[in-house]
Design a protein around this motif. Structure first.
Motif, PDB file in Angstrom:
ATOM      1  N   ALA A  56      40.624  72.139  47.304  1.00 31.33           N
ATOM      2  CA  ALA A  56      41.032  70.881  47.924  1.00 31.33           C
ATOM      3  C   ALA A  56      39.890  69.887  47.815  1.00 31.33           C
ATOM      4  CB  ALA A  56      41.416  71.085  49.385  1.00 31.33           C
ATOM      5  N   LEU A  57      40.247  68.598  47.790  1.00 35.36           N
ATOM      6  CA  LEU A  57      39.267  67.523  47.747  1.00 35.36           C
ATOM      7  C   LEU A  57      39.577  66.556  48.881  1.00 35.36           C
ATOM      8  CD1 LEU A  57      40.133  68.280  44.596  1.00 35.36           C
ATOM      9  CD2 LEU A  57      38.339  66.639  44.136  1.00 35.36           C
ATOM     10  N   ALA A  83      46.464  65.944  42.245  1.00 29.79           N
ATOM     11  CA  ALA A  83      46.885  65.126  43.390  1.00 29.79           C
ATOM     12  C   ALA A  83      47.406  66.001  44.535  1.00 29.79           C
ATOM     13  CB  ALA A  83      47.939  64.116  42.969  1.00 29.79           C
ATOM     14  N   GLY A  84      47.967  67.124  44.202  1.00 29.67           N
ATOM     15  CA  GLY A  84      48.470  68.037  45.224  1.00 29.67           C
ATOM     16  C   GLY A  84      47.384  68.754  45.993  1.00 29.67           C
ATOM     17  N   VAL A 101      49.962  61.574  47.611  1.00 26.95           N
ATOM     18  CA  VAL A 101      48.652  62.000  48.087  1.00 26.95           C
ATOM     19  C   VAL A 101      48.569  61.670  49.580  1.00 26.95           C
ATOM     20  CG1 VAL A 101      46.154  61.712  47.883  1.00 26.95           C
ATOM     21  CG2 VAL A 101      47.588  61.596  45.834  1.00 26.95           C
ATOM     22  N   PRO A 102      48.366  62.686  50.417  1.00 25.33           N
ATOM     23  CA  PRO A 102      48.290  62.420  51.855  1.00 25.33           C
ATOM     24  C   PRO A 102      47.054  61.587  52.201  1.00 25.33           C
ATOM     25  CG  PRO A 102      47.772  64.724  51.397  1.00 25.33           C
ATOM     26  CD  PRO A 102      48.196  64.101  50.102  1.00 25.33           C
ATOM     27  N   ARG A 118      43.796  72.471  55.571  1.00 24.72           N
ATOM     28  CA  ARG A 118      44.464  73.777  55.545  1.00 24.72           C
ATOM     29  C   ARG A 118      45.761  73.709  54.760  1.00 24.72           C
ATOM     30  NH1 ARG A 118      45.574  74.468  60.706  1.00 24.72           N
ATOM     31  NH2 ARG A 118      43.396  74.923  61.119  1.00 24.72           N
ATOM     32  N   ALA A 119      46.516  72.638  54.950  1.00 19.43           N
ATOM     33  CA  ALA A 119      47.788  72.468  54.242  1.00 19.43           C
ATOM     34  C   ALA A 119      47.573  72.402  52.732  1.00 19.43           C
ATOM     35  CB  ALA A 119      48.499  71.211  54.721  1.00 19.43           C
ATOM     36  N   LEU A 120      46.446  71.874  52.294  1.00 15.40           N
ATOM     37  CA  LEU A 120      46.157  71.783  50.858  1.00 15.40           C
ATOM     38  C   LEU A 120      45.510  73.047  50.309  1.00 15.40           C
ATOM     39  CD1 LEU A 120      44.599  68.206  50.764  1.00 15.40           C
ATOM     40  CD2 LEU A 120      46.908  68.846  50.082  1.00 15.40           C
TER      41      LEU A 120
END
Length: 124
Positions: A56-57, A83-84, A101-102, A118-120
């Motif tokens: 994740a980024l 992006a995900g 992108v959130p 966490r979701a990513l």
């Protein structure tokens, strides 16, 4: 599947922010659960993502040497799934952000940041 599923190694997160205070705060919030690397801007992040895959980024929209959107565009060209794995952080409600992108708006609570990461990272 994440790195955690395969070998109990925590997911690796890249935090990209040119503001020392925000960058260090995000690091402190995440480092107990994740392996966290930090980049001070667009150029630094591009160098780091060229040599390592991140689960994740967490990327600030406004960087001193470009934008988080610029970084996501560059990464997306190399890997369309990037992006995900990205979370944009913005202090401005009118910052342009790419679809899908959130975005986490400042100020945010530590629980909001950890839930978003966490979701990513934990889903793979």
């Amino acid at each position: 599947m994440t790195a955690t599923d395969e070998d109990d190694t925590p997911p690796r997160i890249l935090v990209v922010d040119d503001n020392d205070l925000i960058r260090n705060l995000i690091f402190l919030i995440l480092h107990g659960r994740y392996r966290v690397d930090i980049a001070t801007g667009l150029t630094d992040a591009q160098r780091m993502t060229g040599t390592r895959r991140y689960d994740a980024l967490v990327v600030d929209v406004r960087l001193g040497d470009g934008t988080g959107v610029d970084l996501i565009d560059v990464l997306r060209r190399a890997d369309p799934d990037t992006a995900g794995r990205c979370l944009l952080v913005s202090g401005w409600p009118d910052d342009p952000t790419p679809a899908g992108v959130p975005v986490l708006h400042k100020p945010f609570a530590a629980a909001e940041l950890t839930a978003a990461v966490r979701a990513l990272a934990d889903v793979g």
